[in-house]
Write a protein that holds these residues in place. Structure first.
Motif, short mmCIF file in Angstrom:
data_model
loop_
_atom_site.label_atom_id
_atom_site.label_comp_id
_atom_site.label_asym_id
_atom_site.label_seq_id
_atom_site.Cartn_x
_atom_site.Cartn_y
_atom_site.Cartn_z
N TRP A 13 44.67 36.97 56.94
CA TRP A 13 44.78 38.39 56.60
C TRP A 13 46.18 38.70 56.07
CZ3 TRP A 13 40.90 42.21 57.31
CH2 TRP A 13 41.31 43.52 57.04
N VAL A 14 47.19 38.15 56.74
CA VAL A 14 48.57 38.37 56.30
C VAL A 14 48.78 37.78 54.91
CG1 VAL A 14 50.97 37.77 56.77
CG2 VAL A 14 49.48 38.50 58.65
N ARG A 15 48.28 36.55 54.69
CA ARG A 15 48.41 35.94 53.36
C ARG A 15 47.74 36.79 52.30
NH1 ARG A 15 45.79 33.85 49.59
NH2 ARG A 15 43.86 34.31 50.70
N MET A 16 46.54 37.31 52.61
CA MET A 16 45.81 38.15 51.67
C MET A 16 46.62 39.38 51.29
SD MET A 16 42.27 40.21 52.45
CE MET A 16 43.17 41.32 53.55
N GLN A 54 48.10 44.90 35.42
CA GLN A 54 49.28 44.06 35.60
C GLN A 54 48.94 42.57 35.51
OE1 GLN A 54 50.42 45.57 39.48
NE2 GLN A 54 52.22 46.61 38.64
N ALA A 55 47.75 42.21 35.97
CA ALA A 55 47.42 40.80 36.15
C ALA A 55 46.54 40.21 35.06
CB ALA A 55 46.73 40.61 37.51
N ALA A 56 45.77 41.01 34.35
CA ALA A 56 44.79 40.48 33.40
C ALA A 56 45.46 39.88 32.17
CB ALA A 56 43.85 41.60 32.97
N PRO A 57 44.83 38.86 31.56
CA PRO A 57 45.34 38.31 30.31
C PRO A 57 45.45 39.40 29.24
CG PRO A 57 43.68 36.87 31.22
CD PRO A 57 43.66 38.11 32.06
N ALA A 58 46.51 39.35 28.45
CA ALA A 58 46.81 40.43 27.51
C ALA A 58 45.80 40.55 26.38
CB ALA A 58 48.21 40.22 26.94
N PRO A 97 42.14 35.80 39.30
CA PRO A 97 41.99 37.17 39.81
C PRO A 97 42.31 37.34 41.29
CG PRO A 97 40.02 36.44 38.58
CD PRO A 97 40.84 35.23 38.88
N PHE A 98 42.64 36.28 41.99
CA PHE A 98 42.88 36.36 43.44
C PHE A 98 44.08 37.24 43.78
CE2 PHE A 98 40.69 32.26 45.17
CZ PHE A 98 39.55 32.58 44.45
N VAL A 99 44.88 37.63 42.80
CA VAL A 99 46.09 38.42 43.06
C VAL A 99 45.82 39.92 43.03
CG1 VAL A 99 47.57 36.61 42.13
CG2 VAL A 99 46.74 38.43 40.61
N LEU A 100 44.59 40.33 42.72
CA LEU A 100 44.29 41.75 42.59
C LEU A 100 44.25 42.44 43.94
CD1 LEU A 100 41.48 41.68 39.89
CD2 LEU A 100 43.89 42.25 39.57
N HIS A 101 44.75 43.63 43.99
CA HIS A 101 44.74 44.42 45.22
C HIS A 101 43.29 44.67 45.66
CE1 HIS A 101 45.89 47.32 48.25
NE2 HIS A 101 45.05 48.20 47.72
N GLY A 102 42.97 44.33 46.91
CA GLY A 102 41.64 44.56 47.46
C GLY A 102 40.59 43.58 46.99
N PHE A 103 40.99 42.47 46.37
CA PHE A 103 40.02 41.52 45.80
C PHE A 103 39.11 40.92 46.88
CE2 PHE A 103 38.85 37.26 44.14
CZ PHE A 103 38.17 37.67 43.00
N THR A 104 39.71 40.41 47.95
CA THR A 104 38.92 39.78 49.02
C THR A 104 37.98 40.78 49.67
OG1 THR A 104 40.66 38.14 49.45
CG2 THR A 104 39.07 38.55 51.22
N GLU A 105 38.47 41.97 49.93
CA GLU A 105 37.66 43.01 50.56
C GLU A 105 36.43 43.33 49.72
OE1 GLU A 105 39.07 46.78 53.10
OE2 GLU A 105 39.49 46.95 50.96
N SER A 106 36.60 43.42 48.39
CA SER A 106 35.48 43.74 47.51
C SER A 106 34.49 42.58 47.43
CB SER A 106 35.98 44.11 46.11
OG SER A 106 36.63 43.02 45.50
N PRO A 157 32.12 43.22 37.98
CA PRO A 157 32.79 43.45 39.27
C PRO A 157 31.91 42.99 40.43
CG PRO A 157 31.89 45.52 38.37
CD PRO A 157 31.73 44.46 37.31
N PRO A 158 32.53 42.51 41.53
CA PRO A 158 33.96 42.57 41.84
C PRO A 158 34.76 41.39 41.32
CG PRO A 158 32.82 41.64 43.70
CD PRO A 158 31.76 41.95 42.67
N PHE A 159 34.14 40.54 40.49
CA PHE A 159 34.82 39.36 39.98
C PHE A 159 35.70 39.74 38.79
CE2 PHE A 159 30.64 38.12 41.66
CZ PHE A 159 31.05 37.35 42.74
N GLY A 160 36.71 38.92 38.56
CA GLY A 160 37.55 39.14 37.39
C GLY A 160 38.39 40.39 37.49
#
Length: 347
Positions: free
Chosen positions: A45-48, A58-62, A251-260, A120-123
């Motif tokens: 949880w802390v790592r997440m 911020q994270a998606a390919p341009a 996409p693992f860096v997105l806020h709330g990714f694991t939760e979704s 969604p919630p992928f990508g």
């Protein structure tokens, strides 16, 4: 008078400690295991929380862009001649538009404008406030994207999990789809709609959102397990390299990714024949031309499932790819691309 024991005298036996029974030892072991599990969940949880700190923009390919569709902003990447006939790609579980990187140029060279979307919630697509990831909701997003692109009817290609929403969209709005191609699709045919089942204690625990989020953070979005899970889906294990796995992890860096992902998993597991695309009768009535492309070694959605779909849909065709499993586009890109180019060039 000496208090020492006389030579030859027998010493009184020491009192015995009561032996620990196996139930006591077992309880201690279970307690230790639970403590370790809780510690692991806590660390995950802390790592997440530490890692998942970026927004989609911020994270998606341009090179991609977002288009409003139904209730979300869908992230898409486009390739090929903008004036060419449109080919819309929907990906499988854990994938996103970037995982087609070995295929999109070959499809574009076959004469198509290729549009790869993140469901969604992928990508990097935004996630719905309703947390609705049902097949019907995903189909409405696909139809909304087709309308937003203003390209007219599209050739719709759905792989694995993405095959269900793609088929659903073709059934709900056949005027938006020129042709449907299902690649190792996870359809889940059901003769009769079934009520949602109560999965017992495990399902009850997974229904607790914080707990399921911690579980997925431990074994799902934990980078140490990424290669392990990807290998489970392919017949050719050697294709699961660190560089290939890194693409899936972007996409693992997105806020709330694991939760979704947990929200999606609950709905996906609970689908019980309520969608059109789960019903055999809907394939008998399908008005859109259907082509099935299947890996011969697929153990996730075996070839027998493709053959069942072919029998249901009159006029459908089945292309079997030898030597590959559930993700043929990464297991043998050259084979997949050449066969797909031949298929796409057919009228």
């Amino acid at each position: 008078m000496s208090l020492t024991t006389r030579p030859g005298a027998k010493r009184a036996p020491a009192p015995r400690r009561p032996a620990r029974g196996w139930p006591s030892v077992a309880l201690r072991l279970v307690g230790a295991a639970l403590l370790c599990l809780l510690l692991l969940l806590g660390l995950s949880w802390v790592r997440m929380l530490w890692v998942e700190d970026r927004s989609p923009r911020q994270a998606a390919p341009a090179q991609g862009r977002w288009l409003h569709a139904h209730d979300v902003e869908l992230y898409v990447q486009e390739f090929g001649d903008p004036a060419a006939p449109p080919l819309l790609l929907t990906h499988g579980t854990g994938a996103w538009s970037g995982t087609w990187d070995q295929n999109v140029q070959a499809m574009a060279a076959a004469g198509y404008r290729v549009i790869a979307v993140d469901l969604p919630p992928f990508g990097f697509s935004t996630r719905p406030a309703s947390r609705d990831y049902s097949r019907a909701a995903q189909a409405r997003r696909i139809v909304g994207l087709i309308d937003a692109l203003k390209l007219g009817p599209v050739t719709l290609l759905g792989h694995s999990y993405g095959g269900g929403p793609a088929a659903e969209a073709a059934m709900l709005q056949p005027d938006r789809v020129r042709r449907l191609i299902l690649v190792d699709a996870a359809i889940g045919l059901r003769e009769n709609p079934a009520p949602a089942e109560n999965g017992g204690v495990a399902a009850g625990l997974f229904g607790v959102r914080p707990l399921r989020t911690a579980l997925i953070a431990t074994v799902g979005t934990q980078p140490l397990f990424s290669e392990f899970w990807l290998r489970k889906f392919v017949a050719r294990k050697e294709v699961v390299t660190p560089s290939r796995t890194a693409i899936y992890r972007q996409p693992f860096v997105l806020h709330g990714f694991t939760e979704s992902l947990g929200d999606w998993a609950v709905q996906f597991a609970g689908e019980s024949g309520q969608s059109l695309s789960e019903r055999p009768e809907a394939y008998r009535k399908l008005s859109v031309p259907l082509t099935l492309v299947w890996g011969q070694e697929d153990t996730i959605t075996p070839l027998s499932q493709a053959q069942a779909l072919q029998r249901l849909a009159a006029g459908s065709s089945l292309l079997v790819l030898p030597g590959v499993g559930h993700i043929p586009q990464i297991e043998d890109p050259a084979l997949f691309n050449s066969r797909m180019a031949e298929l796409l060039k057919q009228p």
